[in-house]
Design an enzyme around this catalytic site. Structure first.
Site, PDB file in Angstrom:
ATOM      1  N   ASN A   1       5.374   0.274   1.523  1.00  0.00           N
ATOM      2  CA  ASN A   1       5.758  -0.123   0.173  1.00  0.00           C
ATOM      3  C   ASN A   1       5.127   0.846  -0.821  1.00  0.00           C
ATOM      4  OD1 ASN A   1       6.019  -1.310  -2.360  1.00  0.00           O
ATOM      5  ND2 ASN A   1       5.526  -3.370  -1.662  1.00  0.00           N
TER       6      ASN A   1
ATOM      7  N   HIS B   1      14.311  -2.083  -2.958  1.00  0.00           N
ATOM      8  CA  HIS B   1      12.877  -1.804  -2.946  1.00  0.00           C
ATOM      9  C   HIS B   1      12.355  -2.047  -1.535  1.00  0.00           C
ATOM     10  CE1 HIS B   1       8.665  -1.902  -3.539  1.00  0.00           C
ATOM     11  NE2 HIS B   1       8.553  -3.215  -3.498  1.00  0.00           N
TER      12      HIS B   1
ATOM     13  N   CYS C   1       6.752  -2.742  -8.901  1.00  0.00           N
ATOM     14  CA  CYS C   1       7.766  -2.332  -7.930  1.00  0.00           C
ATOM     15  C   CYS C   1       9.167  -2.243  -8.527  1.00  0.00           C
ATOM     16  CB  CYS C   1       7.765  -3.282  -6.738  1.00  0.00           C
ATOM     17  SG  CYS C   1       6.203  -3.307  -5.829  1.00  0.00           S
TER      18      CYS C   1
END
Length: 326
Positions: free
Chosen positions: A283, A253, A113
């Site tokens: 996500n 993020h 990520c």
């Protein structure tokens, strides 16, 4: 001072929308529970024939178009991904071929990520060193291929997508001011996919143990993520002598609404100055920051002169931040 300036952004989301109500039919959960715990209502899922490189190419083309450049103008391409098309060659090489960027060298970077920030930091240094003048930086993921759709703790979180930026070497005050990258490999088992590599290569046993899917320690990850995101955000601000009040937009993020809200509260930053699209896309790992950035640029929220703070946290464990003058 020579800086790497973002001169174009682009993103791509697959057509298929998977809502929480669809997941309700797959595992024991509910739309209300998912929204309350994560802030996610829906996510995009790649078509069966779509691979990571396909998403990356679509986002890259849009970024090049926004920059007014051709693929032939690129000196380098870096793709941040945890879900490459294959172990090798690099997905970036496949992207280079599809774009027709014949002059560009190309490589992948894996930091989960945090991947986009690792790629941005690497590209920034290549530009500043003179090794490349024009670079395409892409974050792209097809996480739906490594999600265990029987695990309600993780299958609710992830989606597919790609985001891209074009960096050019320019003098002046606008551009990437600094990047700050960190890792703690002792916590590798907080988020990982154990199977498919050299430790647990593909086999019938690997598949029977479902090692090809994401495993995550949610509670432990949450605590470390909030602290790390706060620390690295303050690190970027301190390095450039600016205050939280000077930041026009925090683009974090898109992991979990509770994480985002906790970080905003710790920083003392109003939620109105955060760019979030988590509810619609979930996500998307390395793709999440560039997708959110592209949306904010195209709808006019991000304007010339704005100060942007990027912050991310992911498997590795990795985390980092970047400060950009738009």
């Amino acid at each position: 001072m020579l800086r790497s300036r973002i001169v174009g952004t682009g993103s791509y989301l697959p057509e298929r929308v998977m809502t929480n109500h669809e997941i309700e039919r797959m595992v024991e959960t509910s739309d209300q529970w998912i929204v309350e715990r994560t802030g996610i209502s829906e996510r995009r899922i790649a078509a069966p024939a779509e691979a990571t490189s396909d998403l990356a190419v679509a986002a890259g083309r849009r970024a090049l178009e926004a920059a007014g450049l051709r693929a032939e103008d690129l000196d380098a391409i870096v793709v941040a991904t945890a879900t490459p098309d294959m172990l090798f060659p690099a997905t970036a090489c496949l992207v280079q071929a599809q774009l027709g960027a014949s002059r560009a060298f190309a490589f992948d970077l894996s930091a989960a990520c945090t991947g986009f920030l690792y790629a941005l930091g690497t590209a920034d240094q290549l530009v500043k060193s003179g090794a490349a003048k024009t670079m395409l930086v892409i974050g792209a993921e097809v996480l739906s291929r490594v999600v265990d759709w029987t695990d309600r703790a993780t299958c609710i979180l992830f989606g597919d997508g790609a985001g891209a930026v074009v960096l050019c070497a320019e003098s002046g005050e606008r551009g990437v001011l600094s990047t700050h990258l960190h890792a703690d490999g002792t916590l590798w088992d907080f988020i990982h996919v154990p199977g498919g590599g050299s430790r647990h290569p593909p086999s019938e046993e690997m598949l029977s143990r479902r090692l090809q899917f994401i495993r995550m320690k949610g509670g432990e990850t949450f605590k470390v993520a909030v602290r790390a995101l706060e620390d690295t955000s303050l690190e970027a601000l301190k390095a450039n002598g600016v205050a939280v009040a000077d930041v026009n937009w925090l683009i974090p993020h898109q992991a979990n609404r509770r994480i985002i809200e906790a970080v905003a509260e710790r920083l003392g930053l109003p939620l109105e100055r955060m760019v979030t699209n988590l509810a619609r896309v979930g996500n998307t790992s390395a793709a999440s920051i560039p997708i959110a950035l592209d949306e904010a640029v195209r709808d006019g929220r991000v304007a010339p002169g704005h100060l942007l703070l990027f912050a991310a946290f992911g498997a590795g464990l990795t985390w980092g931040s970047a400060l950009v003058r738009w």
